[in-house]
Enzyme design. Structure first.
Site, mmCIF file in Angstrom:
data_model
loop_
_atom_site.group_PDB
_atom_site.id
_atom_site.type_symbol
_atom_site.label_atom_id
_atom_site.label_comp_id
_atom_site.label_asym_id
_atom_site.label_seq_id
_atom_site.Cartn_x
_atom_site.Cartn_y
_atom_site.Cartn_z
ATOM 1 N N SER A 157 1.007 -1.279 0.402
ATOM 2 C CA SER A 157 0.028 -0.103 -0.086
ATOM 3 C C SER A 157 0.732 1.239 -0.019
ATOM 4 O O SER A 157 2.075 1.331 0.409
ATOM 5 C CB SER A 157 -0.944 0.088 1.205
ATOM 6 O OG SER A 157 -1.441 1.262 1.623
ATOM 7 N N TYR A 183 0.544 -0.108 10.734
ATOM 8 C CA TYR A 183 0.033 -0.321 9.427
ATOM 9 C C TYR A 183 1.074 -0.080 8.199
ATOM 10 O O TYR A 183 1.354 -0.866 7.430
ATOM 11 C CB TYR A 183 -1.212 0.299 8.949
ATOM 12 C CG TYR A 183 -1.760 0.118 7.644
ATOM 13 C CD1 TYR A 183 -2.391 -1.048 7.477
ATOM 14 C CD2 TYR A 183 -1.615 1.033 6.760
ATOM 15 C CE1 TYR A 183 -2.791 -1.325 6.041
ATOM 16 C CE2 TYR A 183 -1.991 0.711 5.456
ATOM 17 C CZ TYR A 183 -2.604 -0.642 5.049
ATOM 18 O OH TYR A 183 -3.231 -0.651 3.611
#
Length: 331
Positions: A157, A183
């Protein structure tokens, strides 16, 4: 790096869909696994691969939800897999190995963001444990049956920008927990995993890629975000409606799955690997202090960090890729 981290002349782009990317490609006789392949971009990834003729095993933590989504689809099977549970990973892999002799595509798609600190049974921070270590273990358990020419595609990501892998405190045992840093660390780990896996697999013709799919408000991935956070992130407009603007990283699910499919099937990537991709192309390498929305940061593409992460991951996951009939990494 063996392949320059720089865009090529791709016929596809930010607005391309998975079906457009795979059009004309015949995957008959190929076997694919898609983790989380029953929802979000995983569902569109499964759809595209199955329609192209591949046998697709959807690896799902909740088989009931998977059956509701893809039950009855041609060429699609469902398998139970909980990426945070090592025993579940081993059981899934064993069932696959008993039934299938070869694996041609592994799409490490599943992932989540945890807004509160959670740990697995081993005490590992849950995002790192699920998004990275779960896929590390799964890929390792399946390693003996990867076919020559196989590809491993790991969904990272642009969130990797939010955090490097903190080798001194991976599991937030000393530093305050920050959901986005955690994350980001897990997504940086995804990219580094793909880089080093490609070095291990290259002598056997197995190539590996990581990617950023694009921001998608319609994905279940954002279900835990507040409306205020969705607006602040640009997922929703002032009226609370989803923003679809591929050129600015806001995509439909079909567009979001396109880069996964491109990495899995594009002939432009034959003989290449270890790169981070976005918008159906190899992403540009950008400086650490870049303010650009896209591009890959240095800490997600550094071979020395990839090798260090690999060594740490083997210990944490209890999985070694050596001694499995594949050559070890070489320069």
């Amino acid at each position: 790096m063996d392949t320059l981290q720089a865009p090529m002349d791709s016929p596809f782009g930010a607005a391309s869909t998975a079906r457009e990317v795979i059009k004309g490609i015949d995957l008959s006789g190929r076997v694919a696994i898609v983790t989380g392949g029953h929802s979000g971009i995983g569902l569109e990834t499964t759809r595209a691969l199955a329609e192209a003729g591949a046998t697709v095993i959807v690896a799902a933590r909740d088989p009931g939800k998977a059956r509701a989504a893809v039950g009855g689809w041609s060429n699609v099977e469902i398998g139970m897999l909980d990426l945070i549970d090592p025993a579940s990973i081993d059981a899934f892999a064993e069932r696959f190995l008993q039934k299938h002799r070869k694996l041609h595509l592994l799409i490490n798609n599943a992932g989540f963001i945890g807004y509160a600190l959670e740990r697995d049974a081993r005490g590992y921070e849950s995002q790192f444990a699920t998004n990275h270590l779960g896929h590390f273990q799964l890929t390792g358990r399946l390693w003996p049956v990867f076919a020559r020419g196989a590809r491993v595609v790991t969904v990272s990501s642009m969130g990797h920008q939010a955090g490097q892998v903190d080798f001194d405190d991976i599991h937030f045992e000393r530093r305050p927990y920050d959901a986005y840093a955690a994350y980001g660390q897990s997504k940086s780990a995804n990219a580094l995993f793909a880089l080093w896996l490609d070095r291990l697999g290259r002598p056997a013709g197995i190539r590996s890629f990581s990617l950023h799919p694009g921001g998608m408000i319609t994905s279940g991935f954002s279900k835990d975000m507040s409306e205020a956070d969705k607006k602040a992130s640009g997922f929703l407009d002032a009226e609370g409606k989803p923003v679809i603007d591929p050129a600015n990283n806001m995509k439909t699910l079909e567009q979001g799955a396109a880069t996964s499919i491109w990495c899995a099937t594009s002939g432009l990537l034959d003989g290449k690997g270890g790169v981070y991709c976005e918008n159906c192309n190899i992403a540009r390498a950008v400086p650490e202090d870049s303010q650009e929305q896209l591009g890959v940061r240095p800490w997600a593409m550094a071979p020395e960090l990839a090798e260090r992460l690999w060594q740490v991951s083997e210990k944490l996951a209890g999985v070694s890729y050596s001694g499995r009939g594949r050559s070890t990494a070489s320069e």
